[in-house]
Design an enzyme around this catalytic site. Structure first.
Site, short mmCIF file in Angstrom:
data_model
loop_
_atom_site.label_atom_id
_atom_site.label_comp_id
_atom_site.label_asym_id
_atom_site.label_seq_id
_atom_site.Cartn_x
_atom_site.Cartn_y
_atom_site.Cartn_z
N TYR A 1 12.46 32.77 2.37
CA TYR A 1 11.23 33.48 2.73
C TYR A 1 11.26 33.96 4.18
O TYR A 1 11.73 33.25 5.07
CB TYR A 1 10.02 32.55 2.55
CG TYR A 1 9.63 32.31 1.11
CD1 TYR A 1 9.24 33.35 0.28
CD2 TYR A 1 9.65 31.02 0.60
CE1 TYR A 1 8.87 33.11 -1.04
CE2 TYR A 1 9.28 30.76 -0.72
CZ TYR A 1 8.90 31.82 -1.53
OH TYR A 1 8.54 31.58 -2.83
N ARG B 1 -10.22 -0.18 15.44
CA ARG B 1 -10.44 0.37 14.10
C ARG B 1 -11.47 -0.54 13.43
O ARG B 1 -12.31 -1.12 14.10
CB ARG B 1 -9.13 0.41 13.30
CG ARG B 1 -8.13 1.41 13.79
CD ARG B 1 -7.01 1.65 12.79
NE ARG B 1 -6.47 0.44 12.19
CZ ARG B 1 -5.37 0.39 11.46
NH1 ARG B 1 -4.68 1.50 11.24
NH2 ARG B 1 -4.94 -0.75 10.94
N MET C 1 8.73 25.18 -1.25
CA MET C 1 7.95 24.10 -1.86
C MET C 1 8.83 23.17 -2.69
O MET C 1 8.66 21.96 -2.66
CB MET C 1 6.83 24.67 -2.74
CG MET C 1 5.97 23.59 -3.39
SD MET C 1 4.68 24.24 -4.46
CE MET C 1 3.53 24.87 -3.24
N LYS D 1 0.84 -1.19 0.00
CA LYS D 1 0.00 0.00 0.00
C LYS D 1 0.87 1.24 0.00
O LYS D 1 2.08 1.18 0.26
CB LYS D 1 -0.92 0.00 1.22
CG LYS D 1 -0.19 -0.01 2.56
CD LYS D 1 -1.17 -0.07 3.72
CE LYS D 1 -0.42 -0.09 5.05
NZ LYS D 1 -1.34 -0.10 6.20
#
Length: 769
Positions: A664, A536, A713, A438
């Site tokens: 930044y 769960r 980013m 997964k």
């Protein structure tokens, strides 16, 4: 590779002399051999063979191997013992011949059928395809990749272990006398002769000598399957001709294969039938034959092009096969050929042009002296790029390739294989192994990792969502797949792609049964999940009787497994809760076994609990992040390694003066003059913003370089004042200097989350033998 010979054993086998200091334990078991100091993974049980080749002398790399922890060496030159105080050396006349003697001895330990495959082209395809057809019924060992040389065959034979029932060994030659050596090593019982062409013909007197050299491999074989296009010098009843037309009924799943590929597939089918594999199984597996010969590579090109990179050689037989493969791409109307013809003789070039004349091309380029066509000439087409290595057509491939992100993930499949073997060694012999893939196989890439697992004896795959399973099915993954979080919107897809859902509530069970009734489907496999303490998804224990009634009364479903999740298995100080869960789970399983009239699997052990699997009354285990080298168990951490590395490169170097700010928000002000490197990785890739301002860092030249300013980013800036750094230099984000666990701690998270957030835009590169 798991040999289990002592140094004394090996010295006797190769008739070598042992030189060792007293501190070297010569009785320690040798489990693997190595000849490349760069590829050493488990040094403590490795025997390093110092091979002497045309360009390199392995003796020059003994010190490097020693520094990595190797203590055992097979050499033909006596070393200076003082340089290696706790090492042990076996002195022999010729290290390659000694490695072959060891392989020959190892081969004779096993009384199993050994299939030897040779031919001018198609050896690797036949080996891989035959494996695909028979591995579900037989425990098969095969040559890795294209290991067919004097060295490769020896290494392949050393992979045979006691549990294997059959071996497939690929054999290649380039000059007289080589095949006799290979035949003595392999001692094949069954032979395969795929084709006979002009490859390496210049090294023989004539075609007759060349053909007879190939036939030396089959001297002691009881049966040999061969392509009818090969004209044998004399008839022999053990040689069985194979023709396509006899096997045309099997080709439903591979209509797009070329005639060359169908010839090879026919040989595989004939041999599979000879090995008593049922026609049903063969037809079922035929659609899953790997699509490519291993030397070809499909690459996304510029301007919506697809590149077939086959720049291994310009041999005429290989070219004909490649041309057929090119024209099998029906989804591209236009096909082009870029062919390097440097150092090709005029008579051969004439034959090449004759072969090319049988096909239509949008564009055709003969390349000499690296005068490549402009990349702007190609658009919306599939292109075959071929040529000898001296033509350097791979340079043009590089120009045509769609540029990828500079930052990439590297997955070492050699380590993955060793990890898998280690985990297998911990479980009971008959237990099935379900591996979770997964979240893109924990960042390693679901498709490629699943293909690897499918080829290495895993029984089941697990995914979180149906869409993950669909992607695997579309990429020829045919192992059973458990979907842990299916919902009713997935029902059609589950049936269409033969995915097996986890059923966790009575409501879900009833809806799925209702759907199956509408579709007139019976005995569909389901996996019942019970909640034993995780809180769960899962049935409560109090719902057992209701679930049993539903399953027993409805022929639409059939239990494939019952399972549960451990909540606290990585708590090594107190495992009371884990034991409590196991007791509850065993009670559930026992109840179902008493009522269900057919066998089913049961599993509760995850990676951290597998080492306790002997204490569990289960017949399947689930292996997750542990396969990829992560564990909290110190007892296991020395036996597995991380398979994933995260790398980038320096885009630019800048000089920053005292008082200047970086990034930044001007959150970092330089207190002195410094140098920084800009690296193309950021929080969009999974390098979190929390690593800003010195919290995180990377390694360049094995030196730690802290992040300065805020993580952007797509970029970070790091301090390289202490090193002489240059542009394009390699950057390690995760690797030998900074582990996945260490980086995860700096990001205040766990390895699971770090791996699952690695961006899909990061290119995945796979390292194989």
């Amino acid at each position: 590779m798991k040999l289990n010979y002592s140094i004394n054993d090996i010295a006797q086998i190769v008739q070598g002399e042992i030189i060792s200091n007293k501190s070297c334990v010569i009785s320690s078991p040798i489990e693997t051999v190595s000849y490349d100091s760069r590829k050493i993974i488990y040094p403590s049980n490795t025997l390093f063979f110092a091979l002497i080749g045309d360009f390199r002398d392995g003796h020059q790399f003994i010190e490097e191997a020693y520094q990595k922890g190797v203590k055992y060496f097979c050499v033909s030159k006596k070393p200076v013992s003082a340089h290696f105080p706790d090492a042990c050396f076996i002195i022999v006349k010729n290290t390659l011949e000694s490695l072959q003697e060891l392989a020959s001895f190892h081969r004779l330990k096993f009384q199993i059928p050994v299939i030897a495959v040779t031919g001018s082209v198609g050896k690797t395809s036949v080996k891989e395809w035959l494996y695909t057809l028979i591995h579900c019924d037989l425990q098969v060992v095969k040559s890795p990749k294209s290991y067919n040389s004097q060295l490769g065959v020896a290494l392949s034979l050393l992979e045979i272990q006691a549990h294997h029932q059959i071996a497939i060994i690929e054999c290649g030659i380039s000059k007289p006398g080589e095949m006799k050596i290979l035949a003595e090593m392999v001692k094949p019982t069954i032979g395969v002769f795929t084709s006979f062409g002009s490859a390496h013909e210049k090294n023989f007197k004539d075609k007759t000598e060349h053909l007879n050299e190939k036939l030396n491999l089959f001297t002691n074989c009881s049966t040999v399957f061969f392509n009818t296009k090969i004209k044998l010098p004399k008839k022999d009843s053990k040689f069985i001709p194979v023709e396509i037309k006899k096997y045309s009924s099997f080709f439903n799943g591979i209509e797009s294969f070329s005639s060359h590929q169908k010839e090879n597939a026919s040989i595989c089918i004939a041999l599979a039938q000879y090995l008593k594999i049922s026609e049903y199984k063969i037809k079922e597996n035929i659609a899953h034959l790997p699509r490519l010969a291993l030397r070809m590579e499909l690459i996304e090109g510029k301007n919506n092009t697809l590149l077939i990179n086959d720049t291994y050689n310009a041999d005429l037989d290989a070219l004909n096969s490649s041309l057929e493969y090119l024209h099998s791409f029906k989804n591209f109307k236009d096909k082009s050929l870029v062919l390097g013809i440097d150092n090709i003789k005029e008579n051969v070039l004439k034959e090449i042009k004759k072969s090319i004349g049988k096909y239509e091309f949008k564009q055709l380029f003969f390349v000499q002296n690296e005068e490549f066509p402009s990349t702007q000439l190609f658009k919306n087409e599939v292109i075959l790029a071929k040529g000898s290595r001296k033509s350097h057509v791979e340079k043009w491939i590089s120009l045509m390739q769609e540029k990828k992100h500079q930052t990439y993930i590297e997955i070492d499949l050699r380590i993955l294989k060793n990890n898998l073997l280690f985990w297998k060694s911990l479980i009971k012999k008959d237990d099935l192994l379900l591996v979770m893939v997964k979240a893109s196989a924990y960042g390693t890439g679901a498709v490629k990792t699943a293909q690897f697992l499918q080829n290495n004896g895993v029984n089941y795959l697990g995914v979180a969502y149906a869409q993950e399973g669909i992607e695997l099915r579309k990429n020829d993954i045919h192992l059973p797949i458990l979907v842990m979080n299916a919902d009713e919107n997935d029902f059609h897809h589950l049936i269409e792609y033969q995915l097996e859902p986890s059923v966790f509530s009575q409501t879900f069970l009833e809806k799925f049964i209702h759907f199956l009734i509408q579709q007139q489907v019976e005995n569909y496999p389901i996996h019942l999940k019970f909640d034993t303490g995780m809180k769960r998804l899962g049935f409560e224990i109090s719902e057992m009787n209701e679930v049993l009634d539903s399953v027993l009364s409805q022929p639409e479903v059939k239990i494939r497994s019952i399972y549960s999740h451990l909540a606290d298995s990585d708590n090594f100080e107190n495992d009371d809760f884990t034991k409590h869960q196991i007791i509850l789970f065993n009670k559930i399983v026992k109840e179902f076994e008493s009522k269900i009239p057919y066998p089913f699997f049961n599993h509760i052990a995850n990676s951290e609990a597998i080492y306790k699997s002997e204490e569990l009354n289960t017949n399947m285990v689930r292996l997750g992040i542990g396969l990829y080298g992560m564990t909290q168990n110190k007892k296991l951490s020395s036996s597995i390694k991380e398979v994933l590395s995260w790398k980038s490169s320096v885009s630019q170097i800048k000089k920053i003066k005292k008082g200047e700010s970086i990034g930044y928000g001007r959150s970092f002000i330089a207190k002195t003059d410094i140098s920084i490197a800009i690296i193309p990785v950021g929080y969009a890739d999974g390098f979190r913003r929390s690593l800003s301002n010195g919290r995180g860092g990377v390694f360049i030249q094995n030196q730690y370089c802290a992040v300065l300013g805020k993580v952007c980013m797509d970029m970070i800036m790091v301090d390289v004042s202490a090193i002489n750094c240059t542009e394009n230099e390699e950057v390690e984000i995760i690797g030998k200097n900074q582990s996945l666990n260490e980086l995860s701690k700096k990001m205040d998270t766990i390895p699971y989350e770090t791996l699952s957030t690695l961006s899909s835009r990061l290119n995945r590169i796979y390292i194989e033998d």
